[in-house]
Design a protein around this motif. Structure first.
Motif: not given
Lengths: 116, 109
Positions: A35, A45, A48, A55-58, A90, A94, A97-99, A105
């Protein structure tokens, strides 16, 4: 149990340079996120990683990139630095992965980047 | 509309009072919700998480979630000066956690 370790703590770079920041997650944590925090924008963000895969990009330009190694350690790189990249970066980790994985975190102390 | 909205404050309460922090979100698919506390010059630390509608209590903290209204709140009972910090609301969806801008809380002795 050691926490999330980020190095270096402080960096001063010149416009146009590039920088690499490092993050070592808590032992056993496989998911690492990055972050950017600034007074005006709050926590934004970046990306991740889980098991060496992004897995994901801001919503950041391509100058911002990252990777994760097999030991879960992660690095992020910013190329062609701009004054606006000055921020606290930062890293957080965790276990999974997942909700509902690991309930949130744990953050590192951050790297304070100043671009002059 | 921002994904996670918080009143930036500052919110000031006297010691011993109940502090109420609120957060609304736009993505109905959000699955889990978190409250972080960030002291000045420090990194955020997780204090509460909630997945299901209703209340969840942990010591002096109570998180409340209402998915129909897309609303999550944090109550701090018997507020102490050491609770003075910025409180960040966050939600997790689609492989990333999104944060609100935070509410600054000041507890006055």
């Amino acid at each position: 149990k050691a926490g999330v370790t980020q190095t270096p703590r402080y960096l001063i770079k010149t416009r146009g340079q590039q920088v690499t920041l490092s993050c070592s997650p808590i032992s056993g944590h496989r998911s690492v996120s990055w972050y950017q925090q600034t007074p005006g924008q709050g926590l934004q963000f970046l990306f991740e990683y889980f098991s060496e895969t992004q897995r994901n990009k801001g919503n950041f330009p391509g100058r911002f990139s990252g990777r994760q190694f097999s030991n879960s350690r992660s690095e992020m790189n910013v190329s062609t630095l701009e004054l606006g990249d000055s921020a606290l970066y930062l890293c957080a980790s965790r276990q999974g992965q997942g909700a509902r994985s690991n309930y949130g975190y744990t953050f590192g102390s951050g790297t304070r980047l100043t671009v002059v | 509309q921002k994904e996670v909205e918080q009143n930036s404050g500052p919110l000031s309460v006297p010691e011993g009072a109940i502090a109420s922090l609120n957060c609304t979100y736009s993505d109905r698919g959000s699955q889990s919700f978190f409250w972080y506390r960030q002291y000045s010059g420090k990194s955020p630390e997780l204090i509460m998480f909630i997945y299901s509608n209703g209340d969840k209590e942990d010591g002096r903290f109570t998180a409340q979630l209402n998915k129909a209204s897309q609303y999550v709140s944090l109550l701090i009972r018997d507020s102490q000066p050491s609770d003075s910090a910025t409180y960040l609301c966050a939600l997790y969806n689609n492989n990333d956690m999104r944060f609100g801008a935070g509410t600054r809380l000041t507890v006055k002795p």
